[in-house]
Design an enzyme around this catalytic site. Structure first.
Site, mmCIF file in Angstrom:
data_model
loop_
_atom_site.group_PDB
_atom_site.id
_atom_site.type_symbol
_atom_site.label_atom_id
_atom_site.label_comp_id
_atom_site.label_asym_id
_atom_site.label_seq_id
_atom_site.Cartn_x
_atom_site.Cartn_y
_atom_site.Cartn_z
ATOM 1 N N GLU A 56 53.151 30.469 48.934
ATOM 2 C CA GLU A 56 52.103 31.068 49.903
ATOM 3 C C GLU A 56 52.255 30.663 51.203
ATOM 4 O O GLU A 56 52.374 29.738 51.502
ATOM 5 C CB GLU A 56 50.615 30.769 49.539
ATOM 6 C CG GLU A 56 49.667 31.621 50.388
ATOM 7 C CD GLU A 56 48.224 31.561 50.031
ATOM 8 O OE1 GLU A 56 47.196 31.718 50.721
ATOM 9 O OE2 GLU A 56 47.906 31.106 48.725
ATOM 10 N N GLU A 81 51.902 25.600 55.504
ATOM 11 C CA GLU A 81 51.056 25.724 56.791
ATOM 12 C C GLU A 81 51.404 24.798 57.893
ATOM 13 O O GLU A 81 51.637 23.658 57.349
ATOM 14 C CB GLU A 81 49.675 25.559 56.149
ATOM 15 C CG GLU A 81 48.628 25.567 56.804
ATOM 16 C CD GLU A 81 48.291 26.939 57.673
ATOM 17 O OE1 GLU A 81 48.459 26.954 58.909
ATOM 18 O OE2 GLU A 81 48.060 28.011 57.034
ATOM 19 N N ASP A 130 49.084 35.702 61.277
ATOM 20 C CA ASP A 130 48.542 35.855 62.768
ATOM 21 C C ASP A 130 49.185 37.321 63.233
ATOM 22 O O ASP A 130 50.481 37.264 63.432
ATOM 23 C CB ASP A 130 48.899 34.770 63.519
ATOM 24 C CG ASP A 130 48.179 34.673 64.930
ATOM 25 O OD1 ASP A 130 47.840 35.687 65.581
ATOM 26 O OD2 ASP A 130 47.852 33.595 65.579
ATOM 27 N N LYS A 134 48.440 41.028 71.283
ATOM 28 C CA LYS A 134 48.740 41.387 72.378
ATOM 29 C C LYS A 134 50.253 41.828 72.494
ATOM 30 O O LYS A 134 51.089 41.225 71.744
ATOM 31 C CB LYS A 134 48.611 40.123 73.628
ATOM 32 C CG LYS A 134 47.135 39.901 73.724
ATOM 33 C CD LYS A 134 47.153 38.841 74.882
ATOM 34 C CE LYS A 134 45.533 38.484 75.196
ATOM 35 N NZ LYS A 134 45.582 37.395 76.077
#
Length: 217
Positions: A56, A81, A130, A134
């Site tokens: 993951e 992570e 994420d 922008k």
């Protein structure tokens, strides 16, 4: 069909980490990471495991990987992570449930993938990476063609890769990138309880499942 382009997959670590934001929350206490060392993943460790391995990428606070590890004790779950608060939360739950089938990679997952020399993963989850919404930050998005190419080197034949996002623009990028690398790309449903990101998603969740067919390489 798997498409291999001539790309330079060996990037510097500092380039990789531009894909991530802040790595720890305020008031984080280092003692929350006590015991992490024995759960750390390495390419040597993964290459020598005999169990089915599930990866993951970006497990957040670990809700999804924890549930999978509890439900499937015969499989090994590797969580990648960089956010130390999330790592500490998962570590706490792993020890609470006395799990022995969870490993943690506490750095950019691409650094691990570069080191792997054989096919190790049977399934991969990338849930709500994420989106860097922008436009000037789009280059920081982790899921793109080079990433899928790098990942595919460590996938077993017919391994599945599941990706989810609630960002429409990112979903389109993910889908188009997947088409260049995987023999099969299809929509898949992502349950709302998959993670705290899924449960809080205010937009439509786009889920894709890819199948890697090594015979097309």
């Amino acid at each position: 069909m798997f498409v291999h382009n001539e790309v330079n997959l060996r990037l510097e670590k500092k380039q990789f980490l531009r894909s991530y934001g802040r790595r720890r929350g305020r008031n984080f206490r280092e003692n929350k990471l006590v015991g992490l060392e024995r759960f750390l993943a390495s390419h040597e460790k993964l290459e020598n495991l005999k169990s089915e391995i599930v990866l993951e990428v970006g497990f957040g606070f670990g809700e999804h990987i924890l549930k999978k590890a509890i439900d499937y004790p015969d499989k090994v779950f590797v969580g990648a992570e960089v956010y130390v608060n999330g790592i500490a939360r998962l570590l706490e739950q792993v020890e609470l449930h006395e799990l022995s089938n969870v490993l943690i990679w506490n750095d950019d997952v691409r650094l691990l993938l570069e080191k792997l020399l054989c096919k190790v993963f049977h399934k991969v989850y990338i849930l709500f990476p994420d989106p860097w919404p922008k436009r000037r930050h789009h280059k920081r998005r982790i899921v793109d063609v080079p990433f899928f190419q790098l990942l595919s080197r460590s996938l077993h034949p017919l391994a599945e890769v599941v990706v989810a996002t609630d960002d429409h623009d990112y979903a389109q990028q993910i889908y188009q990138s997947a088409l260049e690398v995987f023999s099969k790309v299809e929509n898949t449903e992502i349950p709302k309880n998959a993670s705290r990101f899924a449960s809080k998603a205010s937009n439509r969740i786009f889920g894709y499942k890819m199948v890697y067919d090594a015979t097309d390489a």
